[in-house]
Design a protein around this motif. Structure first.
Motif, PDB file in Angstrom:
ATOM      1  N   LEU A 128      -2.351  38.920  11.828  1.00  0.00           N
ATOM      2  CA  LEU A 128      -1.940  39.003  10.431  1.00  0.00           C
ATOM      3  C   LEU A 128      -2.862  38.165   9.554  1.00  0.00           C
ATOM      4  O   LEU A 128      -3.276  38.601   8.469  1.00  0.00           O
ATOM      5  CB  LEU A 128      -0.494  38.519  10.301  1.00  0.00           C
ATOM      6  CG  LEU A 128       0.254  38.893   9.016  1.00  0.00           C
ATOM      7  CD1 LEU A 128       0.452  40.402   8.932  1.00  0.00           C
ATOM      8  CD2 LEU A 128       1.613  38.191   8.980  1.00  0.00           C
ATOM      9  N   GLY A 129      -3.213  36.953  10.015  1.00  0.00           N
ATOM     10  CA  GLY A 129      -4.130  36.117   9.256  1.00  0.00           C
ATOM     11  C   GLY A 129      -5.506  36.743   9.118  1.00  0.00           C
ATOM     12  O   GLY A 129      -6.146  36.659   8.064  1.00  0.00           O
ATOM     13  N   ALA A 130      -5.970  37.403  10.209  1.00  0.00           N
ATOM     14  CA  ALA A 130      -7.276  38.056  10.164  1.00  0.00           C
ATOM     15  C   ALA A 130      -7.291  39.220   9.184  1.00  0.00           C
ATOM     16  O   ALA A 130      -8.329  39.533   8.586  1.00  0.00           O
ATOM     17  CB  ALA A 130      -7.658  38.545  11.562  1.00  0.00           C
ATOM     18  N   ARG A 131      -6.153  39.886   8.991  1.00  0.00           N
ATOM     19  CA  ARG A 131      -6.073  41.023   8.070  1.00  0.00           C
ATOM     20  C   ARG A 131      -5.940  40.594   6.608  1.00  0.00           C
ATOM     21  O   ARG A 131      -6.364  41.321   5.701  1.00  0.00           O
ATOM     22  CB  ARG A 131      -4.869  41.909   8.430  1.00  0.00           C
ATOM     23  CG  ARG A 131      -4.978  42.624   9.765  1.00  0.00           C
ATOM     24  CD  ARG A 131      -6.050  43.664   9.751  1.00  0.00           C
ATOM     25  NE  ARG A 131      -6.025  44.494  10.949  1.00  0.00           N
ATOM     26  CZ  ARG A 131      -7.011  45.274  11.344  1.00  0.00           C
ATOM     27  NH1 ARG A 131      -8.134  45.296  10.647  1.00  0.00           N
ATOM     28  NH2 ARG A 131      -6.911  46.007  12.432  1.00  0.00           N
ATOM     29  N   TRP A 132      -5.336  39.428   6.362  1.00  0.00           N
ATOM     30  CA  TRP A 132      -5.018  39.033   4.991  1.00  0.00           C
ATOM     31  C   TRP A 132      -5.924  37.940   4.430  1.00  0.00           C
ATOM     32  O   TRP A 132      -5.807  37.590   3.252  1.00  0.00           O
ATOM     33  CB  TRP A 132      -3.555  38.581   4.901  1.00  0.00           C
ATOM     34  CG  TRP A 132      -2.597  39.745   4.884  1.00  0.00           C
ATOM     35  CD1 TRP A 132      -2.051  40.364   5.960  1.00  0.00           C
ATOM     36  CD2 TRP A 132      -2.088  40.426   3.738  1.00  0.00           C
ATOM     37  NE1 TRP A 132      -1.229  41.390   5.557  1.00  0.00           N
ATOM     38  CE2 TRP A 132      -1.234  41.450   4.192  1.00  0.00           C
ATOM     39  CE3 TRP A 132      -2.280  40.281   2.361  1.00  0.00           C
ATOM     40  CZ2 TRP A 132      -0.564  42.319   3.333  1.00  0.00           C
ATOM     41  CZ3 TRP A 132      -1.599  41.136   1.497  1.00  0.00           C
ATOM     42  CH2 TRP A 132      -0.767  42.140   1.985  1.00  0.00           C
ATOM     43  N   PHE A 133      -6.816  37.374   5.248  1.00  0.00           N
ATOM     44  CA  PHE A 133      -7.706  36.316   4.770  1.00  0.00           C
ATOM     45  C   PHE A 133      -9.132  36.621   5.208  1.00  0.00           C
ATOM     46  O   PHE A 133      -9.349  37.277   6.229  1.00  0.00           O
ATOM     47  CB  PHE A 133      -7.283  34.952   5.333  1.00  0.00           C
ATOM     48  CG  PHE A 133      -5.977  34.447   4.801  1.00  0.00           C
ATOM     49  CD1 PHE A 133      -5.916  33.723   3.622  1.00  0.00           C
ATOM     50  CD2 PHE A 133      -4.794  34.702   5.478  1.00  0.00           C
ATOM     51  CE1 PHE A 133      -4.703  33.263   3.136  1.00  0.00           C
ATOM     52  CE2 PHE A 133      -3.580  34.244   5.000  1.00  0.00           C
ATOM     53  CZ  PHE A 133      -3.536  33.529   3.819  1.00  0.00           C
ATOM     54  N   PRO A 134     -10.141  36.135   4.471  1.00  0.00           N
ATOM     55  CA  PRO A 134     -11.538  36.354   4.882  1.00  0.00           C
ATOM     56  C   PRO A 134     -11.844  35.634   6.187  1.00  0.00           C
ATOM     57  O   PRO A 134     -11.220  34.626   6.523  1.00  0.00           O
ATOM     58  CB  PRO A 134     -12.349  35.763   3.713  1.00  0.00           C
ATOM     59  CG  PRO A 134     -11.409  34.846   3.005  1.00  0.00           C
ATOM     60  CD  PRO A 134     -10.039  35.409   3.189  1.00  0.00           C
ATOM     61  N   ALA A 135     -12.844  36.143   6.913  1.00  0.00           N
ATOM     62  CA  ALA A 135     -13.148  35.636   8.252  1.00  0.00           C
ATOM     63  C   ALA A 135     -13.519  34.161   8.246  1.00  0.00           C
ATOM     64  O   ALA A 135     -13.216  33.436   9.200  1.00  0.00           O
ATOM     65  CB  ALA A 135     -14.278  36.463   8.861  1.00  0.00           C
ATOM     66  N   ARG A 136     -14.158  33.682   7.166  1.00  0.00           N
ATOM     67  CA  ARG A 136     -14.604  32.288   7.149  1.00  0.00           C
ATOM     68  C   ARG A 136     -13.434  31.310   7.167  1.00  0.00           C
ATOM     69  O   ARG A 136     -13.605  30.133   7.500  1.00  0.00           O
ATOM     70  CB  ARG A 136     -15.478  32.037   5.922  1.00  0.00           C
ATOM     71  CG  ARG A 136     -14.741  32.110   4.596  1.00  0.00           C
ATOM     72  CD  ARG A 136     -15.665  31.851   3.399  1.00  0.00           C
ATOM     73  NE  ARG A 136     -14.946  31.849   2.142  1.00  0.00           N
ATOM     74  CZ  ARG A 136     -14.645  32.926   1.441  1.00  0.00           C
ATOM     75  NH1 ARG A 136     -15.012  34.126   1.898  1.00  0.00           N
ATOM     76  NH2 ARG A 136     -13.981  32.844   0.298  1.00  0.00           N
TER      77      ARG A 136
END
Length: 417
Positions: A114-122
């Protein structure tokens, strides 16, 4: 933040349920009339189910998405917690903890996705550390709230009332959570991404990456000392072996949680800015933890001083954040469609080590007449194994990561026609 926060709330409740036995170990031994080995079986079975579910859960997250997997997880761990409240026999209690472990297994990997989908990779390392930090706050509920409720109201009212938290997050999850922002839907999976053959290829491909294996061993080596202490054996060690009151022991367990939350923020910021700090932080945490345990167990006399025990607990608070570094090795080693599977492999590491140590401590306590020094010396065996594997894989993983970075930069270059 709002959508991701719902996923983190699901994980928060899961941690509360997972660690609730840590403050009820002595009560469980009395309620079910069991010895140390049988008591450790509660947590061993729970972690066995958890660890065994990691790769299947990773595959499910990759295939079904976050919301569906989290929904299944919440239902399972809520039913497990409520069943544990009503358990009148050892067998029923074991079944309830297994069900709880199955639901718990579905939460953290889903929150990572979920974090990977909603926030930029950095922001990946920091977001993962914050998720773990909030989850550890669930441990505070166990050590501060559930412990007092257990003393005041007894077994069934305490565990049954805690199951209400699962119902609350289930409603929030069903009403508000979505897998990804609107307009950022992932491409549909190819037709060949189905069946047993694809599952096997997905697992093999993730395992072949040195970064995945290194991440698993980092997780294995760093997480288990604090996990074993918080999950079951911390309170008996501090009360029975060190002669502390339950209140003082509870304060030291709380210190681990608070230290975990503070160190998690620091580690997340450092790794986000300095990727090369991953391995020094992991090895440094293992080294300091082993040193403090060695001093504590070798201390002359029956009891170690309270200052040393407080230092040990503060250092163990860094074990959880250090274990998150394992995901930071696996993440750049795998493409997005394999992230869930790779995270599942990494997450198996620490829980396998925790399960092994829980069993070893229980067996050694029964075999030595409750000699906690000998029992807790088993920690050093697994730490030595893990460090040897980390050192073996680190150069290979670093080389492979540099190769992938070069390839991605070349592919990103636009050449006009």
């Amino acid at each position: 933040m709002a959508v991701w926060g719902i996923g983190v709330a699901v994980y928060f409740v899961a941690i509360t349920y997972r660690t609730s036995l840590g403050v009820a170990g002595l009560d469980a031994a009395e309620r079910f009339h069991i010895n140390a080995s049988a008591l450790s079986t509660f947590s061993i079975l729970q972690l066995l189910v958890y660890a065994g579910m990691q790769i299947p859960v990773g595959l499910l997250v990759d295939k079904l998405g976050t919301k569906r997997v989290l929904t299944i997880g919440v239902v399972l761990y809520t039913v497990g917690q409520f069943g544990f409240a009503l358990s009148s026999s050892y067998a029923m209690a074991l079944g309830s903890r297994a069900l709880l472990g199955c639901g718990d297994a579905m939460t953290f990997i889903s929150v990572l996705r979920l974090g990977a989908r909603w926030f930029p990779a950095r922001r990946g390392p920091l977001i993962a550390q914050i998720a773990a930090l909030v989850g550890m706050a669930g441990n505070l509920i166990s050590t501060l709230v559930l412990a007092r409720f257990l003393h005041s109201f007894g077994w069934t009212p305490t565990f049954a009332s805690s199951a209400v938290g699962g119902l609350v997050v289930l409603v929030l999850l069903l009403v508000f959570l979505t897998d990804h922002p609107k307009g950022y839907e992932p491409p549909p999976a190819p037709a060949e991404h189905t069946g047993a053959g694809f599952v096997r290829r997905q697992i093999v491909a993730a395992w072949r990456e040195p970064g995945t294996r290194l991440g698993m061993w980092v997780h294995f080596t760093t997480q288990f000392p604090a996990m074993v202490f918080l999950l079951l054996w911390g309170l008996p060690f501090l009360v029975e072996a060190q002669g502390l009151s339950r209140g003082t022991a509870g304060e030291l367990l709380t210190l681990i949680v608070l230290s975990n939350m503070a160190v998690g923020l620091i580690y997340g910021q450092v790794i986000a800015r300095h990727h090369a700090a991953r391995m020094p932080l992991a090895l440094g945490t293992v080294g300091v933890t082993a040193l403090l345990w060695a001093i504590t167990l070798a201390w002359p006399g029956d009891h170690a001083p309270i200052g040393l025990l407080a230092a040990l607990c503060a250092v163990m608070g860094a074990c959880g954040p250090a274990s998150m570094i394992g995901f930071d090795f696996a993440r750049p080693a795998n493409p997005p469609e394999r992230q869930g599977t790779a995270s599942g492999i990494v997450n198996m590491g620490g829980f396998t080590a925790s399960m092994t140590t829980l069993l070893a401590i229980g067996v050694l306590l029964d075999a030595t007449g409750d000699n906690y020094r000998i029992a807790f010396a088993s920690v050093f065996v697994l730490e030595a194994l893990g460090v040897s594997q980390m050192l073996r894989l680190r150069r290979r993983a670093a080389r492979r990561e540099r190769e992938r970075l070069v390839v991605s930069r070349v592919e990103a270059v636009h050449v006009p026609v």
